[in-house]
Design a protein around this motif. Structure first.
Motif, PDB file in Angstrom:
ATOM      1  N   ASP A 185       0.828  -1.199   0.000  1.00  0.00           N
ATOM      2  CA  ASP A 185       0.000   0.000   0.000  1.00  0.00           C
ATOM      3  C   ASP A 185       0.867   1.256   0.000  1.00  0.00           C
ATOM      4  O   ASP A 185       0.587   2.206  -0.711  1.00  0.00           O
ATOM      5  CB  ASP A 185      -0.930   0.044   1.214  1.00  0.00           C
ATOM      6  N   PHE A 186       1.897   1.244   0.809  1.00  0.00           N
ATOM      7  CA  PHE A 186       2.784   2.405   0.888  1.00  0.00           C
ATOM      8  C   PHE A 186       3.449   2.655  -0.466  1.00  0.00           C
ATOM      9  O   PHE A 186       3.504   3.793  -0.929  1.00  0.00           O
ATOM     10  CB  PHE A 186       3.852   2.210   1.968  1.00  0.00           C
ATOM     11  N   GLU A 187       3.913   1.613  -1.087  1.00  0.00           N
ATOM     12  CA  GLU A 187       4.574   1.755  -2.391  1.00  0.00           C
ATOM     13  C   GLU A 187       3.612   2.338  -3.428  1.00  0.00           C
ATOM     14  O   GLU A 187       3.968   3.228  -4.196  1.00  0.00           O
ATOM     15  CB  GLU A 187       5.101   0.400  -2.858  1.00  0.00           C
ATOM     16  N   LYS A 188       2.379   1.863  -3.420  1.00  0.00           N
ATOM     17  CA  LYS A 188       1.372   2.386  -4.352  1.00  0.00           C
ATOM     18  C   LYS A 188       1.089   3.864  -4.065  1.00  0.00           C
ATOM     19  O   LYS A 188       1.042   4.687  -4.972  1.00  0.00           O
ATOM     20  CB  LYS A 188       0.086   1.568  -4.277  1.00  0.00           C
ATOM     21  N   ILE A 189       0.900   4.178  -2.793  1.00  0.00           N
ATOM     22  CA  ILE A 189       0.640   5.565  -2.400  1.00  0.00           C
ATOM     23  C   ILE A 189       1.807   6.444  -2.819  1.00  0.00           C
ATOM     24  O   ILE A 189       1.626   7.513  -3.408  1.00  0.00           O
ATOM     25  CB  ILE A 189       0.378   5.663  -0.879  1.00  0.00           C
ATOM     26  N   TYR A 190       3.002   5.989  -2.516  1.00  0.00           N
ATOM     27  CA  TYR A 190       4.198   6.752  -2.879  1.00  0.00           C
ATOM     28  C   TYR A 190       4.248   6.975  -4.394  1.00  0.00           C
ATOM     29  O   TYR A 190       4.427   8.099  -4.862  1.00  0.00           O
ATOM     30  CB  TYR A 190       5.461   6.039  -2.401  1.00  0.00           C
ATOM     31  N   ASN A 191       4.072   5.921  -5.159  1.00  0.00           N
ATOM     32  CA  ASN A 191       4.138   6.031  -6.621  1.00  0.00           C
ATOM     33  C   ASN A 191       3.035   6.914  -7.187  1.00  0.00           C
ATOM     34  O   ASN A 191       3.243   7.626  -8.168  1.00  0.00           O
ATOM     35  CB  ASN A 191       4.098   4.649  -7.276  1.00  0.00           C
ATOM     36  N   ASP A 192       1.853   6.859  -6.578  1.00  0.00           N
ATOM     37  CA  ASP A 192       0.722   7.653  -7.064  1.00  0.00           C
ATOM     38  C   ASP A 192       0.851   9.138  -6.736  1.00  0.00           C
ATOM     39  O   ASP A 192       0.326   9.973  -7.473  1.00  0.00           O
ATOM     40  CB  ASP A 192      -0.598   7.136  -6.475  1.00  0.00           C
ATOM     41  N   TYR A 193       1.514   9.459  -5.623  1.00  0.00           N
ATOM     42  CA  TYR A 193       1.436  10.835  -5.130  1.00  0.00           C
ATOM     43  C   TYR A 193       2.747  11.613  -5.029  1.00  0.00           C
ATOM     44  O   TYR A 193       2.718  12.835  -4.915  1.00  0.00           O
ATOM     45  CB  TYR A 193       0.753  10.868  -3.748  1.00  0.00           C
ATOM     46  N   TRP A 194       3.906  10.970  -5.063  1.00  0.00           N
ATOM     47  CA  TRP A 194       5.131  11.718  -4.814  1.00  0.00           C
ATOM     48  C   TRP A 194       5.333  12.864  -5.808  1.00  0.00           C
ATOM     49  O   TRP A 194       5.742  13.956  -5.437  1.00  0.00           O
ATOM     50  CB  TRP A 194       6.357  10.812  -4.773  1.00  0.00           C
ATOM     51  N   GLU A 195       5.005  12.637  -7.064  1.00  0.00           N
ATOM     52  CA  GLU A 195       5.224  13.671  -8.078  1.00  0.00           C
ATOM     53  C   GLU A 195       4.279  14.856  -7.865  1.00  0.00           C
ATOM     54  O   GLU A 195       4.701  16.014  -7.905  1.00  0.00           O
ATOM     55  CB  GLU A 195       5.036  13.077  -9.474  1.00  0.00           C
ATOM     56  N   LYS A 196       2.997  14.574  -7.617  1.00  0.00           N
ATOM     57  CA  LYS A 196       2.019  15.644  -7.365  1.00  0.00           C
ATOM     58  C   LYS A 196       2.393  16.429  -6.115  1.00  0.00           C
ATOM     59  O   LYS A 196       2.302  17.654  -6.089  1.00  0.00           O
ATOM     60  CB  LYS A 196       0.613  15.065  -7.162  1.00  0.00           C
ATOM     61  N   LEU A 197       2.791  15.719  -5.068  1.00  0.00           N
ATOM     62  CA  LEU A 197       3.137  16.375  -3.810  1.00  0.00           C
ATOM     63  C   LEU A 197       4.395  17.237  -3.954  1.00  0.00           C
ATOM     64  O   LEU A 197       4.467  18.338  -3.404  1.00  0.00           O
ATOM     65  CB  LEU A 197       3.334  15.344  -2.703  1.00  0.00           C
ATOM     66  N   THR A 198       5.359  16.740  -4.702  1.00  0.00           N
ATOM     67  CA  THR A 198       6.586  17.516  -4.915  1.00  0.00           C
ATOM     68  C   THR A 198       6.282  18.772  -5.721  1.00  0.00           C
ATOM     69  O   THR A 198       6.777  19.860  -5.406  1.00  0.00           O
ATOM     70  CB  THR A 198       7.662  16.654  -5.615  1.00  0.00           C
ATOM     71  N   ALA A 199       5.445  18.651  -6.746  1.00  0.00           N
ATOM     72  CA  ALA A 199       5.058  19.831  -7.534  1.00  0.00           C
ATOM     73  C   ALA A 199       4.304  20.838  -6.669  1.00  0.00           C
ATOM     74  O   ALA A 199       4.551  22.047  -6.740  1.00  0.00           O
ATOM     75  CB  ALA A 199       4.202  19.413  -8.728  1.00  0.00           C
ATOM     76  N   PHE A 200       3.402  20.344  -5.856  1.00  0.00           N
ATOM     77  CA  PHE A 200       2.638  21.196  -4.941  1.00  0.00           C
ATOM     78  C   PHE A 200       3.568  21.892  -3.965  1.00  0.00           C
ATOM     79  O   PHE A 200       3.496  23.113  -3.767  1.00  0.00           O
ATOM     80  CB  PHE A 200       1.615  20.327  -4.205  1.00  0.00           C
ATOM     81  N   SER A 201       4.471  21.149  -3.377  1.00  0.00           N
ATOM     82  CA  SER A 201       5.415  21.696  -2.410  1.00  0.00           C
ATOM     83  C   SER A 201       6.332  22.731  -3.067  1.00  0.00           C
ATOM     84  O   SER A 201       6.588  23.799  -2.506  1.00  0.00           O
ATOM     85  CB  SER A 201       6.242  20.559  -1.810  1.00  0.00           C
ATOM     86  N   LEU A 202       6.792  22.432  -4.260  1.00  0.00           N
ATOM     87  CA  LEU A 202       7.655  23.368  -4.985  1.00  0.00           C
ATOM     88  C   LEU A 202       6.902  24.652  -5.320  1.00  0.00           C
ATOM     89  O   LEU A 202       7.436  25.752  -5.207  1.00  0.00           O
ATOM     90  CB  LEU A 202       8.199  22.721  -6.261  1.00  0.00           C
TER      91      LEU A 202
END
Length: 166
Positions: free
Chosen positions: A6-23
């Motif tokens: 589950d963590f791997e799926k969550i990470y893969n689904d959201y890391w890019e969106k979250l990084t863009a949001f954070s940036l």
């Protein structure tokens, strides 16, 4: 339950969106990446303790709070970040949960017509205050006041979604 999957799926689904949001909020690539990394580390460490109704809402709120925490430690004025977050919400309505999107559209419809027009020109057409003032034959101060009032009205109407604005 297999949390690592589950963590791997969550990470893969959201890391890019979250990084863009954070940036977008920080304008600092290193800080943006560190914030997202901290959020995922915290999620992993607390995976057996927490229950999450909406992963996306949880993660975006966690990133926002982590950024505020980082800046609070540096005595940064968080109103700048709140403005950036409002802009992000408006710019990314299609990626936000449908209940919130419906509520935002309903609130937009309650705005006085001129105020709504000014807000949409600013946020959706990416027009600056000078351009809007010139186009609508209004003073710059009137445009600023209308944008500010519209955002306050939206903020007030979204109290049930306060987790986004903490």
């Amino acid at each position: 339950m297999d949390y690592s999957f589950d963590f791997e799926k969550i990470y893969n689904d959201y890391w890019e969106k979250l990084t863009a949001f954070s940036l977008k909020m920080t304008q600092d690539e290193q800080l943006a990446q560190n914030v997202v990394q901290d959020v995922f580390i915290d999620l992993w460490e607390r995976r057996e303790e927490i229950s999450i109704a909406s992963v996306e809402n949880y993660l975006f709120r966690a990133v926002k709070n982590q950024i505020f925490k980082s800046y609070r430690n540096e005595k940064f004025d968080k109103t700048i970040l709140e403005d950036k977050f409002e802009n992000y919400l408006i710019e990314n309505l299609s990626t936000i949960e449908s209940d919130l999107t419906d509520k935002i559209y309903a609130l937009l419809d309650t705005l006085p017509e001129k105020r709504k027009e000014i807000l949409l020109m600013n946020k959706l057409q990416d027009m600056n205050i000078d351009q809007i003032a010139s186009e609508l034959d209004l003073s710059k101060q009137t445009v600023k006041n209308q944008i500010s009032s519209a955002l306050k009205q939206l903020r007030h109407g979204l109290k049930e979604f306060t987790f986004l604005f903490m």
